[in-house]
Design a protein around this motif. Sequence first.
Motif, PDB file in Angstrom:
ATOM      1  N   ILE A  20      53.784 -39.299  90.087  1.00  0.00           N
ATOM      2  CA  ILE A  20      52.564 -39.715  90.798  1.00  0.00           C
ATOM      3  C   ILE A  20      51.421 -38.760  90.506  1.00  0.00           C
ATOM      4  O   ILE A  20      50.289 -39.183  90.253  1.00  0.00           O
ATOM      5  N   ALA A  21      51.711 -37.461  90.516  1.00  0.00           N
ATOM      6  CA  ALA A  21      50.672 -36.460  90.250  1.00  0.00           C
ATOM      7  C   ALA A  21      50.080 -36.643  88.859  1.00  0.00           C
ATOM      8  O   ALA A  21      48.858 -36.553  88.676  1.00  0.00           O
ATOM      9  N   ARG A  22      50.933 -36.916  87.883  1.00  0.00           N
ATOM     10  CA  ARG A  22      50.434 -37.121  86.513  1.00  0.00           C
ATOM     11  C   ARG A  22      49.636 -38.419  86.404  1.00  0.00           C
ATOM     12  O   ARG A  22      48.623 -38.474  85.715  1.00  0.00           O
ATOM     13  N   GLN A  23      50.078 -39.474  87.092  1.00  0.00           N
ATOM     14  CA  GLN A  23      49.336 -40.738  87.082  1.00  0.00           C
ATOM     15  C   GLN A  23      47.944 -40.554  87.678  1.00  0.00           C
ATOM     16  O   GLN A  23      46.989 -41.167  87.232  1.00  0.00           O
ATOM     17  N   SER A  27      45.746 -31.624  88.130  1.00  0.00           N
ATOM     18  CA  SER A  27      45.868 -30.531  87.167  1.00  0.00           C
ATOM     19  C   SER A  27      47.052 -29.620  87.445  1.00  0.00           C
ATOM     20  O   SER A  27      47.523 -28.931  86.544  1.00  0.00           O
ATOM     21  N   GLU A  28      47.543 -29.601  88.685  1.00  0.00           N
ATOM     22  CA  GLU A  28      48.669 -28.742  89.010  1.00  0.00           C
ATOM     23  C   GLU A  28      49.351 -29.197  90.288  1.00  0.00           C
ATOM     24  O   GLU A  28      48.790 -29.953  91.064  1.00  0.00           O
ATOM     25  N   MET A  29      50.576 -28.700  90.440  1.00  0.00           N
ATOM     26  CA  MET A  29      51.309 -28.882  91.695  1.00  0.00           C
ATOM     27  C   MET A  29      51.689 -27.503  92.194  1.00  0.00           C
ATOM     28  O   MET A  29      52.070 -26.638  91.405  1.00  0.00           O
ATOM     29  N   VAL A  30      51.586 -27.327  93.505  1.00  0.00           N
ATOM     30  CA  VAL A  30      51.946 -26.059  94.130  1.00  0.00           C
ATOM     31  C   VAL A  30      52.900 -26.364  95.281  1.00  0.00           C
ATOM     32  O   VAL A  30      52.696 -27.316  96.034  1.00  0.00           O
ATOM     33  N   ALA A  31      53.944 -25.544  95.380  1.00  0.00           N
ATOM     34  CA  ALA A  31      54.908 -25.685  96.467  1.00  0.00           C
ATOM     35  C   ALA A  31      55.152 -24.312  97.085  1.00  0.00           C
ATOM     36  O   ALA A  31      55.205 -23.306  96.378  1.00  0.00           O
ATOM     37  N   GLN A  58      57.962 -14.508 103.979  1.00  0.00           N
ATOM     38  CA  GLN A  58      59.206 -15.278 104.106  1.00  0.00           C
ATOM     39  C   GLN A  58      59.256 -16.463 103.149  1.00  0.00           C
ATOM     40  O   GLN A  58      60.193 -17.250 103.190  1.00  0.00           O
ATOM     41  N   GLU A  59      58.234 -16.600 102.309  1.00  0.00           N
ATOM     42  CA  GLU A  59      58.221 -17.717 101.380  1.00  0.00           C
ATOM     43  C   GLU A  59      57.709 -17.276 100.015  1.00  0.00           C
ATOM     44  O   GLU A  59      57.126 -16.205  99.874  1.00  0.00           O
ATOM     45  N   SER A  60      57.939 -18.120  99.023  1.00  0.00           N
ATOM     46  CA  SER A  60      57.441 -17.908  97.670  1.00  0.00           C
ATOM     47  C   SER A  60      56.580 -19.093  97.276  1.00  0.00           C
ATOM     48  O   SER A  60      56.770 -20.210  97.764  1.00  0.00           O
ATOM     49  N   ARG A  61      55.648 -18.837  96.384  1.00  0.00           N
ATOM     50  CA  ARG A  61      54.750 -19.873  95.873  1.00  0.00           C
ATOM     51  C   ARG A  61      55.251 -20.283  94.494  1.00  0.00           C
ATOM     52  O   ARG A  61      55.578 -19.436  93.661  1.00  0.00           O
ATOM     53  N   PHE A  62      55.317 -21.580  94.253  1.00  0.00           N
ATOM     54  CA  PHE A  62      55.719 -22.120  92.957  1.00  0.00           C
ATOM     55  C   PHE A  62      54.585 -22.994  92.442  1.00  0.00           C
ATOM     56  O   PHE A  62      54.064 -23.839  93.169  1.00  0.00           O
ATOM     57  N   ARG A  63      54.212 -22.797  91.173  1.00  0.00           N
ATOM     58  CA  ARG A  63      53.092 -23.542  90.588  1.00  0.00           C
ATOM     59  C   ARG A  63      53.521 -24.137  89.251  1.00  0.00           C
ATOM     60  O   ARG A  63      54.216 -23.494  88.468  1.00  0.00           O
ATOM     61  N   LEU A  64      53.078 -25.378  89.020  1.00  0.00           N
ATOM     62  CA  LEU A  64      53.322 -26.045  87.744  1.00  0.00           C
ATOM     63  C   LEU A  64      52.009 -26.638  87.258  1.00  0.00           C
ATOM     64  O   LEU A  64      51.386 -27.437  87.962  1.00  0.00           O
ATOM     65  N   SER A  65      51.583 -26.243  86.071  1.00  0.00           N
ATOM     66  CA  SER A  65      50.401 -26.837  85.462  1.00  0.00           C
ATOM     67  C   SER A  65      50.776 -28.218  84.928  1.00  0.00           C
ATOM     68  O   SER A  65      51.792 -28.376  84.255  1.00  0.00           O
ATOM     69  N   LEU A  66      49.946 -29.201  85.221  1.00  0.00           N
ATOM     70  CA  LEU A  66      50.199 -30.568  84.758  1.00  0.00           C
ATOM     71  C   LEU A  66      49.285 -30.957  83.609  1.00  0.00           C
ATOM     72  O   LEU A  66      49.344 -32.075  83.118  1.00  0.00           O
ATOM     73  N   GLU A  67      48.432 -30.031  83.206  1.00  0.00           N
ATOM     74  CA  GLU A  67      47.513 -30.318  82.112  1.00  0.00           C
ATOM     75  C   GLU A  67      48.273 -30.282  80.803  1.00  0.00           C
ATOM     76  O   GLU A  67      49.082 -29.401  80.561  1.00  0.00           O
ATOM     77  N   LYS A  68      47.999 -31.256  79.982  1.00  0.00           N
ATOM     78  CA  LYS A  68      48.652 -31.313  78.669  1.00  0.00           C
ATOM     79  C   LYS A  68      47.921 -30.370  77.730  1.00  0.00           C
ATOM     80  O   LYS A  68      46.712 -30.381  77.644  1.00  0.00           O
ATOM     81  N   HIS A  69      48.694 -29.564  77.044  1.00  0.00           N
ATOM     82  CA  HIS A  69      48.119 -28.647  76.089  1.00  0.00           C
ATOM     83  C   HIS A  69      48.302 -29.238  74.703  1.00  0.00           C
ATOM     84  O   HIS A  69      49.388 -29.682  74.339  1.00  0.00           O
ATOM     85  N   GLU A  70      47.220 -29.216  73.934  1.00  0.00           N
ATOM     86  CA  GLU A  70      47.285 -29.690  72.560  1.00  0.00           C
ATOM     87  C   GLU A  70      48.082 -28.688  71.731  1.00  0.00           C
ATOM     88  O   GLU A  70      47.919 -27.487  71.898  1.00  0.00           O
ATOM     89  N   PRO A  71      48.935 -29.152  70.843  1.00  0.00           N
ATOM     90  CA  PRO A  71      49.662 -28.201  69.997  1.00  0.00           C
ATOM     91  C   PRO A  71      48.693 -27.439  69.105  1.00  0.00           C
ATOM     92  O   PRO A  71      47.683 -27.980  68.663  1.00  0.00           O
ATOM     93  N   LEU A  72      49.004 -26.180  68.872  1.00  0.00           N
ATOM     94  CA  LEU A  72      48.180 -25.373  67.991  1.00  0.00           C
ATOM     95  C   LEU A  72      48.381 -25.841  66.562  1.00  0.00           C
ATOM     96  O   LEU A  72      49.491 -26.086  66.121  1.00  0.00           O
ATOM     97  N   SER A  73      47.284 -25.961  65.839  1.00  0.00           N
ATOM     98  CA  SER A  73      47.407 -26.364  64.441  1.00  0.00           C
ATOM     99  C   SER A  73      47.677 -25.134  63.590  1.00  0.00           C
ATOM    100  O   SER A  73      47.189 -24.049  63.857  1.00  0.00           O
ATOM    101  N   VAL A  74      48.483 -25.324  62.593  1.00  0.00           N
ATOM    102  CA  VAL A  74      48.809 -24.235  61.682  1.00  0.00           C
ATOM    103  C   VAL A  74      48.063 -24.487  60.396  1.00  0.00           C
ATOM    104  O   VAL A  74      48.202 -25.526  59.781  1.00  0.00           O
ATOM    105  N   ASN A  75      47.239 -23.511  60.013  1.00  0.00           N
ATOM    106  CA  ASN A  75      46.448 -23.661  58.768  1.00  0.00           C
ATOM    107  C   ASN A  75      47.102 -22.974  57.611  1.00  0.00           C
ATOM    108  O   ASN A  75      47.700 -22.009  57.646  1.00  0.00           O
TER     109      ASN A  75
END
Length: 75
Positions: A20-23, A27-31, A58-75
Amino acid sequence: REEKQGLGFGSKLLEQLLKIARQRKLSEMVAYVRNDNLPMQAVLKKQDFIKSASEDLQESRFRLSLEKHEPLSVN
């Protein structure tokens, strides 16, 4: 409840939330997860969430980036 742990409900719920988040092009999810909730922490780590400290000791933060990263081009 403890009797429901280990049945994959947390993983299935997280997969649906990520879909759902990607749809919605979020840009990110945090828990925020209690430090004693090791099963949920394992579910998040399996999905590549990054763990960091929270303001609440008493808790920890969890983060996931949902942004798609373009692959680096190799020259």
